[in-house]
Design an enzyme around this catalytic site. Structure first.
Site, PDB file in Angstrom:
ATOM      1  N   ASP A  70      45.885  32.063  58.349  1.00 48.67           N
ATOM      2  CA  ASP A  70      46.689  32.215  57.149  1.00 48.67           C
ATOM      3  C   ASP A  70      47.172  30.812  56.803  1.00 48.67           C
ATOM      4  OD1 ASP A  70      48.638  32.566  55.239  1.00 48.67           O
ATOM      5  OD2 ASP A  70      49.754  34.094  56.332  1.00 48.67           O
ATOM      6  N   ASN A  97      39.128  26.346  50.442  1.00 54.56           N
ATOM      7  CA  ASN A  97      38.654  27.338  49.485  1.00 54.56           C
ATOM      8  C   ASN A  97      39.627  28.501  49.297  1.00 54.56           C
ATOM      9  OD1 ASN A  97      36.303  28.603  47.880  1.00 54.56           O
ATOM     10  ND2 ASN A  97      36.752  30.173  49.417  1.00 54.56           N
ATOM     11  N   SER A 148      38.515  23.896  43.242  1.00 56.00           N
ATOM     12  CA  SER A 148      39.447  23.952  42.123  1.00 56.00           C
ATOM     13  C   SER A 148      38.888  24.934  41.098  1.00 56.00           C
ATOM     14  CB  SER A 148      39.641  22.557  41.522  1.00 56.00           C
ATOM     15  OG  SER A 148      40.539  22.569  40.442  1.00 56.00           O
ATOM     16  N   TYR A 162      48.315  30.124  37.501  1.00 55.47           N
ATOM     17  CA  TYR A 162      47.123  29.803  38.298  1.00 55.47           C
ATOM     18  C   TYR A 162      46.516  28.490  37.810  1.00 55.47           C
ATOM     19  CZ  TYR A 162      42.338  29.956  40.046  1.00 55.47           C
ATOM     20  OH  TYR A 162      41.143  29.622  40.635  1.00 55.47           O
ATOM     21  N   LYS A 166      45.895  24.659  39.768  1.00 51.94           N
ATOM     22  CA  LYS A 166      44.662  23.877  39.822  1.00 51.94           C
ATOM     23  C   LYS A 166      44.859  22.469  39.253  1.00 51.94           C
ATOM     24  CE  LYS A 166      42.358  26.899  42.014  1.00 51.94           C
ATOM     25  NZ  LYS A 166      42.088  26.635  43.446  1.00 51.94           N
ATOM     26  N   THR A 197      31.925  36.510  41.196  1.00 49.48           N
ATOM     27  CA  THR A 197      32.337  36.609  42.597  1.00 49.48           C
ATOM     28  C   THR A 197      33.388  37.701  42.725  1.00 49.48           C
ATOM     29  OG1 THR A 197      34.183  35.056  42.418  1.00 49.48           O
ATOM     30  CG2 THR A 197      31.992  34.118  42.823  1.00 49.48           C
TER      31      THR A 197
END
Length: 286
Positions: A70, A97, A148, A162, A166, A197
């Protein structure tokens, strides 16, 4: 030394590269970990739950080390990086990632939700970098990759927080690249566009409580997202391998065919606005 690439731009894999990958249970982390193992590299694959990556251990045996991690547990980050290094004897590539998206307008999301996302997306990545750097400096080489997004340059509403994570991620890695270059350490920011994904799954998203005032706006936004063309994540490993196998990798690598057009438009609009107000800006110099 066999870990060093001698021919710039070559596609020839370097034998037995050693990767440390966070967020390897799904999405790009899973795709790239599997592709690296398939080409004969060794991977320390980490995830919040070991069961989610247990099949990698079963299939790739001694070439993979699966570890529970974690990234918001900084003590665990330090121990896990050290364990991976001890197991394989070196770390060639450190791939940050792990991350998720907070969905909600700027008004809807709570401060606690924003902090929690930053704890994973930013501070977790920093913890991994800081744990790995002493190892990479001692080696005199290494390549830090950070996942990113194209949203590190442009912004969408409803996922503004979000996007902001980035932007911060990009700034940290750009500064890092200048700071560690003299140690022989390379840094590349990977900037995927929209891909099919699991990132859009419930496990990769957290939602702020909705406000009635934004219901219509968000409905239009989500409808637009559904119509967005998405790339095939299985087409991306070749690009990642070109980056890690070249002698002089770029600081940034965009993934997808639509990103650059979007970024060009955004930056052209910014420059035009700055130029329009240039006289006002210059007058403020004093």
């Amino acid at each position: 030394m066999e870990h060093q690439q001698k021919n710039q731009g070559t596609n020839t894999p370097i034998a037995n590269k050693v990767w440390f990958i966070t967020g390897a249970s799904r999405g790009f982390g899973r795709v790239w970990a599997t592709a690296a193992l398939e080409r004969g590299d060794k991977v320390a694959a980490t995830a919040r739950t070991l069961s989610s990556i247990a099949d990698l251990q079963e299939k790739y045996k001694e070439n993979v080390l699966t570890l529970e991690l974690d990234v918001t547990n900084y003590e665990q980050v330090e121990k896990t990086v050290q364990q991976a290094h001890k197991h394989f004897g070196r770390l060639d590539i450190v791939l940050n990632n792990a991350g998720y998206s907070l969905v909600g307008t700027i008004e809807e999301a709570t401060i606690e939700q924003v902090k929690a996302m930053y704890d994973t997306n930013i501070f977790g990545a920093v913890a991994v970098i800081q744990a790995a750097l002493p190892i990479l400096r001692k080696q005199g080489y290494g390549h830090i990759l950070g996942t990113s997004s194209n949203l590190g340059h442009v912004v969408l509403p409803v996922i503004g927080y979000y996007s902001s994570s980035k932007w911060a991620f990009e700034a940290i890695h750009e500064s890092l690249a200048a700071e560690v270059k003299s140690f022989g350490i390379k840094v590349t920011i990977i900037e995927p566009g929209a891909y099919a994904t699991e990132f859009g799954s419930q496990a990769s998203l957290k939602f702020a409580d909705g406000m009635e005032e934004y219901t219509g706006f968000k409905a239009q936004f989500f409808e637009g997202l559904q119509n967005m063309e998405r790339g095939n994540p299985e087409a991306t490993p070749a690009a990642i391998f070109k980056i890690v196998d070249t002698e002089n990798p770029p600081l940034r690598l965009s993934l997808g065919s639509h990103n650059l057009t979007w970024v060009r438009t955004a930056y052209a609009e910014r420059i035009a606005s700055w130029e329009e107000w240039e006289a006002v800006s210059n007058a403020a110099q004093g």
